[in-house]
Design a protein around this motif. Structure first.
Motif, short mmCIF file in Angstrom:
data_model
loop_
_atom_site.label_atom_id
_atom_site.label_comp_id
_atom_site.label_asym_id
_atom_site.label_seq_id
_atom_site.Cartn_x
_atom_site.Cartn_y
_atom_site.Cartn_z
N LEU A 131 10.19 2.59 -1.87
CA LEU A 131 9.76 1.05 -1.58
C LEU A 131 9.96 0.07 -2.93
CD1 LEU A 131 7.12 1.26 1.29
CD2 LEU A 131 9.39 0.68 1.57
N GLY A 132 9.85 0.66 -4.21
CA GLY A 132 9.68 0.02 -5.20
C GLY A 132 8.83 0.72 -6.15
N GLU A 133 8.74 0.15 -7.28
CA GLU A 133 7.83 0.49 -8.35
C GLU A 133 6.64 -0.18 -8.34
OE1 GLU A 133 10.10 1.00 -11.82
OE2 GLU A 133 11.16 2.87 -11.37
N VAL A 134 5.54 0.14 -8.70
CA VAL A 134 4.16 -0.55 -8.85
C VAL A 134 3.63 -0.29 -10.17
CG1 VAL A 134 2.02 -1.04 -7.92
CG2 VAL A 134 3.73 -0.51 -6.27
N SER A 135 3.09 -1.32 -10.93
CA SER A 135 2.72 -1.12 -12.20
C SER A 135 1.29 -2.11 -12.28
CB SER A 135 3.71 -1.37 -13.17
OG SER A 135 2.98 -1.42 -14.56
N ASN A 136 0.06 -1.41 -12.71
CA ASN A 136 -0.99 -2.00 -12.85
C ASN A 136 -1.32 -2.62 -11.36
OD1 ASN A 136 -1.31 -1.37 -15.48
ND2 ASN A 136 -0.16 -3.07 -16.19
N GLY A 137 -1.08 -2.16 -10.26
CA GLY A 137 -1.44 -2.73 -9.05
C GLY A 137 -0.35 -3.74 -8.47
N GLN A 138 0.64 -4.13 -9.25
CA GLN A 138 1.43 -5.03 -8.89
C GLN A 138 2.75 -4.51 -8.79
OE1 GLN A 138 0.46 -8.30 -8.13
NE2 GLN A 138 -1.63 -7.35 -8.77
N ALA A 139 3.73 -4.88 -7.55
CA ALA A 139 4.88 -4.39 -7.47
C ALA A 139 5.91 -5.11 -8.27
CB ALA A 139 5.30 -4.85 -6.00
N ILE A 140 6.64 -4.35 -8.89
CA ILE A 140 7.47 -5.02 -9.96
C ILE A 140 9.23 -4.87 -9.63
CG2 ILE A 140 5.77 -4.73 -11.79
CD1 ILE A 140 7.60 -2.11 -12.78
N SER A 141 9.26 -4.08 -8.60
CA SER A 141 10.71 -3.72 -8.28
C SER A 141 10.81 -3.39 -6.88
CB SER A 141 11.41 -2.72 -9.11
OG SER A 141 10.85 -1.49 -8.72
N GLY A 142 12.15 -3.42 -6.33
CA GLY A 142 12.45 -2.83 -4.83
C GLY A 142 11.95 -3.77 -3.89
N LEU A 187 0.87 -1.08 0.01
CA LEU A 187 -0.07 -0.05 0.17
C LEU A 187 0.86 1.30 0.08
CD1 LEU A 187 -2.89 0.92 0.19
CD2 LEU A 187 -2.50 1.18 2.77
N PHE A 188 2.00 1.42 0.94
CA PHE A 188 2.77 2.55 0.88
C PHE A 188 3.59 2.58 -0.18
CE2 PHE A 188 1.48 2.64 5.33
CZ PHE A 188 1.31 3.96 5.57
N ALA A 189 3.98 1.46 -0.77
CA ALA A 189 4.92 1.62 -2.05
C ALA A 189 4.07 2.40 -3.16
CB ALA A 189 5.13 0.34 -2.46
N ALA A 190 2.79 2.08 -3.45
CA ALA A 190 1.84 2.76 -4.14
C ALA A 190 1.53 4.10 -3.91
CB ALA A 190 0.69 1.97 -4.47
N LEU A 191 1.42 4.31 -2.61
CA LEU A 191 1.58 5.73 -2.33
C LEU A 191 2.82 6.56 -2.42
CD1 LEU A 191 -0.09 7.94 -0.71
CD2 LEU A 191 0.52 7.02 1.46
N PHE A 192 3.96 6.10 -2.08
CA PHE A 192 5.19 6.77 -2.42
C PHE A 192 5.59 7.00 -3.63
CE2 PHE A 192 6.65 5.02 2.07
CZ PHE A 192 6.17 6.29 2.68
N GLN A 193 5.01 5.96 -4.54
CA GLN A 193 5.45 6.17 -6.13
C GLN A 193 4.45 7.28 -6.63
OE1 GLN A 193 5.68 2.56 -8.61
NE2 GLN A 193 4.19 3.55 -9.79
N LYS A 194 3.38 7.44 -6.05
CA LYS A 194 2.29 8.40 -6.51
C LYS A 194 3.05 9.78 -6.13
CE LYS A 194 -1.66 9.75 -8.12
NZ LYS A 194 -2.12 9.55 -9.59
N LEU A 195 3.59 9.85 -5.00
CA LEU A 195 3.93 11.08 -4.53
C LEU A 195 5.49 11.55 -5.17
CD1 LEU A 195 3.06 10.68 -0.74
CD2 LEU A 195 1.91 12.24 -2.38
N GLY A 196 5.84 10.56 -5.89
CA GLY A 196 7.17 10.77 -6.82
C GLY A 196 8.40 10.32 -6.00
N PHE A 197 8.32 9.40 -4.86
CA PHE A 197 9.30 8.95 -4.18
C PHE A 197 9.22 7.24 -3.94
CE2 PHE A 197 8.35 13.17 -2.48
CZ PHE A 197 9.37 13.95 -2.53
N PRO A 198 9.45 6.68 -5.20
CA PRO A 198 9.38 5.29 -5.05
C PRO A 198 10.46 4.36 -4.14
CG PRO A 198 10.37 5.86 -7.07
CD PRO A 198 10.15 7.20 -6.24
#
Length: 450
Positions: A297-308, A284-295
């Motif tokens: 915890l890793g990158e999330v694509s189509n609802g699935q974590a793909i890195s980190g 959940l926080f990985a998606a939030l941080f990515q949205k804020l521009g600070f990934p």
């Protein structure tokens, strides 16, 4: 002004489920449990109005543990309740929040704080899922309406759980998990309806296997998820029966002897629920941080974590992952099992079943261990030889079993099957004891009834 004085006015504003002022009879408990279960399934059929067709289930692999129906108003399931419990357990266990849960006042404060925090988490998780696009609205004007629906559904789950805890059998958290997993197992095993994109081919594992017999060579791999469910079921039932029995005698009655059982899975199934929910919050926080521009915890694509870190802490499903990405399997397995051990220790300490609390209870009942001096310190010294060891071993065992079952792709999720068997086993014991007390009222005091 201390913390209790700050939060008590807030607690007084929260709606409360009235506690029974009498011992709730067996049939009434059964009625309330059945009613809440029916309401839970009805809520799971109420779809979110305004949800985009592109919405993805970011927590599909943990859906059984969440006990929520994706796309419905109870999409969050028990997630906020468990997240609140994790935070408070860490705060109390770390000594940051100084509470003595053996006292009624502190226990009531803990429960009030947990409910308040669960409500906050409900709003927070709903907002994060919608704004990160996982549960995107079909149009910007409907964004807050979608959040409101998810929030209302989350609040209803919180109060349904409270009703079961006070008026029914077990807890709502356990009941909802068991109900959701049982539904997945039955549908996944026996669904005769056509699979998506495959007209005429049943989607259930067993019908699909028999269908393969009529069209080509039998595909035994279709039965692997069903067999995994059966294996996990048998292992958990056997583990539930494993225990260390400490001999006891009653000081006031000559010749009166008994045994105090310490189950191998001493902390029950809660550590697995808490560990799974913690890893869910990482996603959940990985998606939030990515949205804020600070990934971070890793990158999330189509609802699935793909890195980190988020990728490595995503549930690996399927035995093929052992060969395609063994590092992910190793990292997830080690972290998950360690978390189960940590939460086992915290659960034992905070739920009043540690050596000190059990020793106090047994000594207060006038019990003693044959051959040893009757004292609370003696009880505690002997219990310390067993309880810490079985707490760690039991926590590691359920963590390893859940992890291994997830790899097999068991129907309902390996973790979900593990939890369901433990929940149903405990529920059976509680129902049997309650029925016994109804049949023989004089046993109530002996078994801890009112």
């Amino acid at each position: 002004m201390n913390m209790k004085e700050i939060f008590q006015p807030i607690f007084s504003l929260l709606p409360q489920v009235r506690s029974p002022t009498y011992r709730v009879p067996f049939k009434e408990k059964l009625k309330w449990t059945g009613v809440i279960l029916i309401l839970y399934f009805i809520l799971g059929q109420i779809a979110l109005f305004g949800l985009s067709a592109t919405a993805v289930d970011q927590f599909a692999q943990l859906r059984a543990v969440l006990a929520g129906e994706f796309g419905s108003i109870i999409t969050l399931g028990i997630g906020p309740i468990v997240s609140a419990s994790i935070i408070l357990q860490l705060l109390v266990g770390g000594g940051i929040l100084k509470l003595d849960l053996s006292t009624h006042e502190d226990k009531a404060f803990f429960q009030g704080l947990q409910k308040t925090l669960a409500i906050v988490f409900t709003l927070f998780e709903a907002a994060v899922l919608v704004f990160t696009g996982t549960l995107a609205a079909s149009s910007p004007s409907l964004t807050w309406l979608v959040i409101l629906q998810i929030f209302i559904g989350g609040i209803l789950i919180i109060f349904l759980d409270e009703v079961v805890s006070k008026w029914g059998f077990g807890s709502g958290v356990g009941l909802f998990i068991a109900a959701g997993v049982a539904q997945q197992i039955i549908v996944g095993s026996f669904n005769f309806l056509s699979a998506p994109g495959q007209p005429g081919v049943p989607s259930g594992a067993i019908p699909q296997f028999f269908y393969s017999l009529t069209t080509s060579q039998p595909d035994f791999s279709l039965l692997l998820p069903v067999l995994a469910v059966i294996v996990v079921f048998l292992i958990v039932v056997y583990a539930e029966s494993m225990r260390v029995e400490i001999p006891l005698s009653y000081g006031g009655v000559k010749g009166a002897r008994g045994k105090y059982p310490l189950k191998f899975i001493y902390a029950s199934n809660m550590p697995v629920i808490l560990a799974s929910a913690l890893l869910l919050n990482v996603q959940l926080f990985a998606a939030l941080f990515q949205k804020l521009g600070f990934p971070i915890l890793g990158e999330v694509s189509n609802g699935q974590a793909i890195s980190g870190l988020a990728y490595y802490l995503t549930v690996p499903s399927g035995l093929g992952v052992l060969f395609t990405d063994p590092l992910k399997v190793l990292v997830y397995g080690v972290v998950f099992i360690l978390l189960c051990v940590v939460f086992s220790w915290l659960w034992v300490e905070l739920s009043g079943i540690g050596p000190k609390q059990v020793a106090k209870q047994l000594h207060g009942m006038g019990m003693q261990i044959p051959g040893f001096r009757s004292s609370r310190a003696q009880f505690e010294r002997i219990l310390k030889k067993y309880i810490p060891v079985i707490t760690v071993m039991g926590g590691a065992f359920v963590g390893l079993l859940a992890f291994g079952a997830d790899l097999t792709g068991a129907l309902g999720g390996g973790t979900g099957v593990l939890l369901t068997v433990g929940i149903v086993y405990k529920l059976y014991e509680e129902i049997a004891q309650e029925q016994l007390m109804d049949m023989h009222p004089m046993l109530r005091n002996f078994l801890g009834g009112d």
